[in-house]
Enzyme design. Structure first.
Site, PDB file in Angstrom:
ATOM      1  N   THR A 414       4.240   7.583   3.451  1.00 60.84           N
ATOM      2  CA  THR A 414       2.805   6.953   3.355  1.00 60.84           C
ATOM      3  C   THR A 414       2.095   8.222   3.909  1.00 60.84           C
ATOM      4  O   THR A 414       2.419   9.197   4.008  1.00 60.84           O
ATOM      5  CB  THR A 414       2.895   5.905   4.484  1.00 60.84           C
ATOM      6  OG1 THR A 414       3.995   4.985   4.582  1.00 60.84           O
ATOM      7  CG2 THR A 414       1.574   5.551   4.705  1.00 60.84           C
ATOM      8  N   THR A 432       0.627   4.124   0.504  1.00 59.74           N
ATOM      9  CA  THR A 432       1.778   4.551   0.479  1.00 59.74           C
ATOM     10  C   THR A 432       2.884   4.274  -0.637  1.00 59.74           C
ATOM     11  O   THR A 432       2.241   3.201  -1.465  1.00 59.74           O
ATOM     12  CB  THR A 432       2.734   3.850   1.728  1.00 59.74           C
ATOM     13  OG1 THR A 432       3.912   3.942   1.797  1.00 59.74           O
ATOM     14  CG2 THR A 432       2.468   2.310   1.703  1.00 59.74           C
ATOM     15  N   GLU A 453       8.297  -0.699  -1.970  1.00 65.86           N
ATOM     16  CA  GLU A 453       7.520  -1.153  -1.179  1.00 65.86           C
ATOM     17  C   GLU A 453       8.537  -2.548  -0.380  1.00 65.86           C
ATOM     18  O   GLU A 453       8.247  -3.099   0.729  1.00 65.86           O
ATOM     19  CB  GLU A 453       6.399  -1.619  -1.095  1.00 65.86           C
ATOM     20  CG  GLU A 453       5.361  -1.475   0.087  1.00 65.86           C
ATOM     21  CD  GLU A 453       5.105  -0.031   0.514  1.00 65.86           C
ATOM     22  OE1 GLU A 453       5.464   0.252   1.597  1.00 65.86           O
ATOM     23  OE2 GLU A 453       4.695   0.758  -0.279  1.00 65.86           O
ATOM     24  N   SER A 485       3.333  -4.458   6.834  1.00 66.38           N
ATOM     25  CA  SER A 485       3.236  -3.033   6.939  1.00 66.38           C
ATOM     26  C   SER A 485       3.275  -2.924   8.324  1.00 66.38           C
ATOM     27  O   SER A 485       2.795  -3.544   9.050  1.00 66.38           O
ATOM     28  CB  SER A 485       1.945  -2.839   6.041  1.00 66.38           C
ATOM     29  OG  SER A 485       1.735  -1.364   6.232  1.00 66.38           O
ATOM     30  N   SER A 486       3.176  -1.399   8.563  1.00 66.70           N
ATOM     31  CA  SER A 486       2.765  -1.089   9.783  1.00 66.70           C
ATOM     32  C   SER A 486       1.451  -0.032   9.785  1.00 66.70           C
ATOM     33  O   SER A 486       1.040   0.554  10.691  1.00 66.70           O
ATOM     34  CB  SER A 486       3.891  -0.110  10.511  1.00 66.70           C
ATOM     35  OG  SER A 486       5.067  -0.773  10.728  1.00 66.70           O
TER      36      SER A 486
HETATM   37  N1  GLY Z   1       5.806   1.341   3.974  1.00 67.05           N
HETATM   38  C1  GLY Z   1       5.402   1.566   5.326  1.00 67.05           C
HETATM   39  C2  GLY Z   1       4.522   0.565   5.894  1.00 67.05           C
HETATM   40  O1  GLY Z   1       3.787  -0.067   5.035  1.00 67.05           O
HETATM   41  O2  GLY Z   1       4.487   0.197   7.066  1.00 67.05           O
END
Ligand code: GLY
Length: 604
Positions: A414, A432, A453, A485-486
């Site tokens: 990301t 990301t 993803e 997601s984070s």
């Molecule tokens: N791929 C990392 C996130 O979206 O948290």
């Protein structure tokens, strides 16, 4: 251990805190800074690269001296210096922050190919000069043929690599739709104008610096596996060296198609066809219909209050804003500034707040188009009080004793960049391809890496994904669903005006890195650059371990915390690219994260 430079940090931190919060905070900041200097810096040597391959953050002297880049009018901070300069140029030419954010995003797809992308997706948090706070979701979607058990074998075991290294891991990319959507509503320049710098960088190439080469070097073996990838990202089979030029003619052609044909070229034209062909040939399930049906959408951002600051951040399908706000809600009454950065008390309570917030994150959050997210309950004062009451005063709580606290649910890679224009419009973007270079494959001659993803979904409830997150059924794979997601692109307001833009890559550590950058300024009196550079802290429920940046803890603090039941592992955390509005000087302070050494903060 005494530190000759402590007083310098104290004074600067106190002045900084006074400017930001008024004299009421000065004493707190002085104390905090003193403790911080002892606990964070006094025993730090060069910080070693961790398993994520990040470079050393710096010596203690470097951290003490760390100062942000300042600018009067506008600022861009990103993980690649050429992308930053593309953004600054757009701003100087009269483009607004949305224009610059789109141009930086396309440029990063070329000059930061591990992470910047057109083959992935992301989120954009916007604060407009008229006071509106907006959020754009351009997260990837699962293909229509996706199923909850697609990453398991016949015996129900998760198959290693299926969600990360294969075409099954690819979600329908959202970046091109997202940038076009943002631009159409809030931009002032054309897509062609904003893609032009990226096309030039791809077609003519750019000279690689150490940070670029380090990033490419992380995946040399993976590049060699696919001839079309090796032809671009290896130099006759060998890794590129510093000073050599990386030319991406395929990507230049793809970007030209987008510049001419807009989203139609990507979602309904030759690019979609090429990706689907690549997917078909490699066991994937992407279809032209998946591309044609992709949408980006405007959402209401998550907002919460923290001691006079309004935090505006990412709502589901990101867990970022909710988890960040839940942690802030839990820690709000604690005297962190008095305890100090890296002190036993602040680490104890931050870790316990993160543990509980991540348990709730992993249990209750998912794509709101599919599942109910109990945001109001999670962010209520009553909920924070309930969680706070379970924290033991002088003991770690084993993660096995912490569950999602509302009962049964209803239902690295990301990159982040921050842009502020001369009018006070602010844009924070995190986007990301999930792992470094996504699934490390390129469809045909499209020239761009595809994401992996789908690994952000729950491959199987209770089994950790690639980010080590143990998630629940609420985030299971479903057709058309966006994986949780984070990503936490965050704009902090003070009296309704932008105060800080922050965010980070790093999977689950995005949330703690973003949190740390904010707390280091408002609680621990650091300037923006120190706040970005400082060693970090992370706990994500499972594994039941505390990740601590080298230099965060003194041996004595670590011993005391271990006696309370904590087990530590070294880590570096994400790469925060942040901007602070300093009310005292009236200047913008940009801080690029040295953990991604190719990056740059620049403005005018
Ligand atoms: N791929 C990392 C996130 O979206 O948290």
């Amino acid at each position: 251990m005494s530190d000759p430079n402590t007083s310098q940090l104290d004074a600067s931190a106190a002045a900084h805190a006074e400017a930001l919060h008024g004299s009421r905070w000065k004493r707190r900041a002085l104390l905090a800074a003193t403790l911080a200097a002892f606990s964070a810096l006094a025993c730090a040597q060069n910080v070693n690269p961790d398993e994520t391959g990040h470079e050393p953050v710096g010596t203690r002297a470097a951290l003490q001296k760390a100062r942000p880049v300042t600018a009067r009018h506008a600022m861009v901070v990103s993980a690649q210096h050429l992308a930053t300069m593309v953004g600054v140029d757009i701003l100087k030419r009269g483009g607004n922050a949305v224009d610059a954010a789109v141009a930086v995003g396309f440029a990063e797809a070329v000059v930061h190919p591990c992470c910047g992308n057109i083959g992935g997706g992301g989120f954009m948090t916007i604060h407009l000069k008229d006071g509106r706070n907006l959020f754009l979701d351009f997260r990837e979607k699962a293909p229509a043929k996706a199923t909850p058990t697609m990453f398991q074998d016949a015996d129900g075991n998760v198959v290693e690599g299926r969600s990360t290294d294969s075409y099954l891991g690819v979600g329908v990319p959202g970046t091109v739709m997202g940038f076009d959507t943002a631009l159409k509503r809030y931009g002032t320049m054309s897509l062609q104008q904003l893609i032009a710098p990226a096309i030039k960088l791809a077609r003519d190439g750019y000279v690689l610096e150490q940070g670029d080469v380090d990033s490419l070097d992380s995946s040399t073996g993976a590049f060699a596996k696919h001839a079309n990838v090796a032809a671009i990202f290896l130099d006759h089979g060998k890794p590129f060296k510093v000073g050599e030029r990386l030319v991406q003619k395929d990507l230049a052609r793809t970007l030209e198609l987008i510049a001419k044909g807009g989203t139609k070229a990507f979602y309904g034209g030759p690019i979609a066809r090429a990706v689907v062909k690549g997917s078909d040939a490699n066991g994937g399930i992407l279809s032209l219909r998946d591309f044609a049906g992709y949408t980006a959408q405007w959402e209401k951002p998550i907002q919460c209050e923290y001691h006079g600051y309004t935090v505006v951040s990412a709502p589901p399908p990101s867990s970022g804003g909710t988890t960040l706000c839940l942690i802030l809600q839990i820690i709000k009454p604690y005297p962190l500034a008095k305890w100090g950065y890296g002190s036993v008390d602040s680490v104890h309570y931050l870790v316990e707040a993160e543990r509980r917030a991540f348990a709730d994150r992993n249990t209750y959050l998912g794509d709101p188009a599919f599942v109910h997210n109990p945001i109001d309950t999670l962010l209520s004062d009553a909920h924070a009080a309930k969680l706070r009451a379970t924290i033991k005063q002088d003991q770690a709580t084993p993660s096995s004793e912490v569950q999602g606290s509302l009962g049964a649910p209803e239902g690295n890679h990301t990159t982040h960049y921050s842009v502020v224009d001369k009018d006070g419009n602010a844009v924070a973007v995190t986007y990301t391809v999930n792992f470094l270079f996504g699934n490390k494959q390129i469809a045909g001659d499209t020239g761009f890496f595809l994401n992996d993803e789908m690994d952000d979904f729950t491959g199987k409830p209770g089994v950790a994904n690639g980010a080590g997150l143990v998630q629940g059924v609420i985030n299971r794979v479903e057709p058309g669903k966006r994986p949780l997601s984070s990503m936490t692109p965050t704009i902090v307001l003070r009296d309704g005006k932008p105060f800080m833009l922050t965010g980070s890559p790093g999977s689950a550590t995005i949330i703690s890195s973003t949190l740390g950058s904010f707390l280091n300024v408002v609680e621990f009196g650091m300037n923006m650059q120190q706040a970005v550079n400082a060693p970090r802290l992370h706990q994500q429920w499972y594994p039941d371990v505390v990740y601590a940046g080298q230099g965060l803890l003194t041996p004595e603090s670590q011993q005391a915390l271990e006696a309370m039941g904590y087990r530590f592992k070294p880590f570096s955390g994400g790469a925060v690219e942040a901007i602070l509005f300093n009310p005292k000087t009236g200047l913008l302070e940009g801080a690029h994260d040295p953990r991604r050494p190719a990056g740059l903060a620049a403005g005018y």
